[in-house]
Design a protein around this motif. Structure first.
Motif, PDB file in Angstrom:
ATOM      1  N   SER A 154       0.659  -1.460  -0.216  1.00 57.88           N
ATOM      2  CA  SER A 154       0.394  -0.117  -0.397  1.00 57.88           C
ATOM      3  C   SER A 154       0.682   1.501   0.287  1.00 57.88           C
ATOM      4  CB  SER A 154      -0.361  -0.319   1.075  1.00 57.88           C
ATOM      5  OG  SER A 154      -0.064  -0.178   2.479  1.00 57.88           O
ATOM      6  N   ALA A 155       1.980   1.181   0.744  1.00 56.89           N
ATOM      7  CA  ALA A 155       2.550   2.947   0.637  1.00 56.89           C
ATOM      8  C   ALA A 155       3.525   2.752  -0.771  1.00 56.89           C
ATOM      9  CB  ALA A 155       4.262   1.975   1.740  1.00 56.89           C
ATOM     10  N   ASP A 156       3.518   1.740  -1.454  1.00 55.71           N
ATOM     11  CA  ASP A 156       4.247   2.017  -2.704  1.00 55.71           C
ATOM     12  C   ASP A 156       3.509   2.194  -3.959  1.00 55.71           C
ATOM     13  OD1 ASP A 156       6.712   1.804  -4.959  1.00 55.71           O
ATOM     14  OD2 ASP A 156       5.908   0.085  -4.994  1.00 55.71           O
ATOM     15  N   PHE A 157       2.159   1.805  -3.541  1.00 56.80           N
ATOM     16  CA  PHE A 157       0.904   1.915  -4.605  1.00 56.80           C
ATOM     17  C   PHE A 157       0.801   4.044  -4.684  1.00 56.80           C
ATOM     18  CE2 PHE A 157      -0.675  -2.174  -4.895  1.00 56.80           C
ATOM     19  CZ  PHE A 157       0.073  -2.362  -6.159  1.00 56.80           C
ATOM     20  N   ASP A 158       1.260   4.369  -3.079  1.00 51.48           N
ATOM     21  CA  ASP A 158       0.938   5.786  -2.553  1.00 51.48           C
ATOM     22  C   ASP A 158       2.069   6.520  -3.055  1.00 51.48           C
ATOM     23  OD1 ASP A 158      -0.781   7.746  -0.922  1.00 51.48           O
ATOM     24  OD2 ASP A 158       1.653   7.737   0.119  1.00 51.48           O
ATOM     25  N   ARG A 159       3.388   5.855  -3.391  1.00 51.71           N
ATOM     26  CA  ARG A 159       3.904   6.482  -4.161  1.00 51.71           C
ATOM     27  C   ARG A 159       3.599   7.179  -5.077  1.00 51.71           C
ATOM     28  NH1 ARG A 159       8.043   4.857  -7.651  1.00 51.71           N
ATOM     29  NH2 ARG A 159       7.606   2.545  -6.947  1.00 51.71           N
ATOM     30  N   VAL A 160       3.688   6.010  -5.911  1.00 57.82           N
ATOM     31  CA  VAL A 160       3.487   5.451  -7.502  1.00 57.82           C
ATOM     32  C   VAL A 160       2.398   6.347  -7.381  1.00 57.82           C
ATOM     33  CG1 VAL A 160       2.261   4.594  -9.300  1.00 57.82           C
ATOM     34  CG2 VAL A 160       3.845   3.379  -8.053  1.00 57.82           C
ATOM     35  N   ASP A 161       1.260   6.879  -6.875  1.00 60.37           N
ATOM     36  CA  ASP A 161      -0.276   8.032  -6.951  1.00 60.37           C
ATOM     37  C   ASP A 161       0.456   9.233  -7.244  1.00 60.37           C
ATOM     38  OD1 ASP A 161      -2.909   7.850  -7.179  1.00 60.37           O
ATOM     39  OD2 ASP A 161      -2.726   9.011  -5.583  1.00 60.37           O
ATOM     40  N   GLN A 162       1.193   9.567  -6.676  1.00 55.29           N
ATOM     41  CA  GLN A 162       2.090  10.700  -5.812  1.00 55.29           C
ATOM     42  C   GLN A 162       3.180  11.346  -7.084  1.00 55.29           C
ATOM     43  OE1 GLN A 162       2.040  13.244  -3.734  1.00 55.29           O
ATOM     44  NE2 GLN A 162       2.492  14.539  -5.660  1.00 55.29           N
ATOM     45  N   VAL A 163       3.496   9.864  -7.701  1.00 54.32           N
ATOM     46  CA  VAL A 163       4.561   9.863  -9.142  1.00 54.32           C
ATOM     47  C   VAL A 163       3.373  10.367 -10.406  1.00 54.32           C
ATOM     48  CG1 VAL A 163       6.425   9.535 -10.489  1.00 54.32           C
ATOM     49  CG2 VAL A 163       6.348   8.868  -8.402  1.00 54.32           C
ATOM     50  N   ARG A 164       2.229  10.073 -10.346  1.00 55.52           N
ATOM     51  CA  ARG A 164       1.483  10.058 -11.521  1.00 55.52           C
ATOM     52  C   ARG A 164       0.794  11.453 -10.816  1.00 55.52           C
ATOM     53  NH1 ARG A 164      -2.884   4.882 -11.686  1.00 55.52           N
ATOM     54  NH2 ARG A 164      -1.802   2.945 -12.448  1.00 55.52           N
ATOM     55  N   ALA A 165       0.905  12.400 -10.358  1.00 54.96           N
ATOM     56  CA  ALA A 165      -0.014  13.332  -9.618  1.00 54.96           C
ATOM     57  C   ALA A 165       0.747  14.217 -10.030  1.00 54.96           C
ATOM     58  CB  ALA A 165      -0.035  13.526  -7.960  1.00 54.96           C
ATOM     59  N   ASP A 166       2.158  14.125 -10.453  1.00 54.54           N
ATOM     60  CA  ASP A 166       3.121  15.064 -10.269  1.00 54.54           C
ATOM     61  C   ASP A 166       3.310  14.885 -11.997  1.00 54.54           C
ATOM     62  OD1 ASP A 166       3.946  16.010  -7.763  1.00 54.54           O
ATOM     63  OD2 ASP A 166       5.521  14.519  -7.877  1.00 54.54           O
ATOM     64  N   SER A 167       3.161  14.271 -13.122  1.00 56.47           N
ATOM     65  CA  SER A 167       2.851  14.129 -14.275  1.00 56.47           C
ATOM     66  C   SER A 167       1.731  14.676 -14.823  1.00 56.47           C
ATOM     67  CB  SER A 167       2.652  12.183 -15.042  1.00 56.47           C
ATOM     68  OG  SER A 167       3.886  11.745 -14.031  1.00 56.47           O
TER      69      SER A 167
END
Length: 231
Positions: A31-44
């Protein structure tokens, strides 16, 4: 015209697989890594996946966090990044979830693929032909003209392989999960290819982060980054 910064994002098992061979998707991240990926998506500005990933995983490919979507809107960006896919054949089902969630969608294809997709995706996505064959450099040029400054690429194998083999990736986020797959029928992160400088050119390791039980390695693949010191 400036091409977007290209960030490849992938989760792999310790033995280099991105999935197993079962019909259900293997969730490598926690879950922590999925949240990290969500942030990368939001920054793209845009997120790209290949046609095979759409067929096998049927993803929505969204920014899940309402706070991150609100922050995008507050900064003058669309609520969701542009969603992009690539298909040489144009064999894409209009019922896939990708087309029915989030904001704008763009499908890159060939002249032959466009003949199949233009009517099929009418009202769902813009269809853009790259000519007789898929040309990822041309794809990046077109995204640059559209104002896309940061492109996140989420797979799959063919797409990641193409970007790295063509030396078009600026950054690689490799999330290594504490899992062993061990199935030769399962898909791997990369396929065999004529990678620039391989096997002697070393990527620059820019960062290592622990996220939950996953190790996230951030590499800079291009030759002009390879010999720079971390700092």
């Amino acid at each position: 015209m400036t091409r977007p910064h290209v960030l490849l994002s992938v989760a792999v098992s310790v033995d280099g697989y991105i999935d197993d061979a079962s019909p259900e998707r293997l969730r490598l991240s926690d879950s922590a890594d999925f949240d990290r990926v969500d942030q990368v998506r939001a920054d793209s500005d845009a997120i790209l996946v290949g046609a095979q990933t759409l067929r096998s995983d049927n993803p929505r490919l969204l920014v899940d966090s309402a706070d991150r979507r609100a922050a995008r809107l507050a900064s003058g960006k669309p609520e969701y990044p542009l969603k992009v896919t690539v298909s040489a054949s144009g064999d894409l089902d209009p019922d896939l979830r990708f087309w029915h969630h989030g904001g704008g969608k763009l499908a890159y294809t060939t002249d032959a693929g466009a003949a199949r997709l233009t009517d099929r995706l009418a009202g769902l996505a813009e269809v853009m032909s790259l000519g007789a064959d898929l040309d990822f450099g041309m794809l990046l040029d077109d995204l640059g003209r559209r104002g896309i400054a940061r492109l996140m690429v989420e797979g799959g194998t063919r797409v990641h392989t193409t970007f790295l083999a063509a030396d078009l990736a600026d950054e690689l986020h490799l999330a290594v999960a504490p899992i062993l797959v061990g199935d030769v029928a399962a898909p791997r992160f990369l396929a065999a290819a004529d990678y620039p400088g391989a096997p002697h050119r070393r990527m620059r390791l820019a960062d290592v982060t622990r996220v939950g039980d996953v190790a996230v390695l951030r590499y800079l693949p291009k030759a002009n980054n390879a010999d720079r010191r971390i700092g």
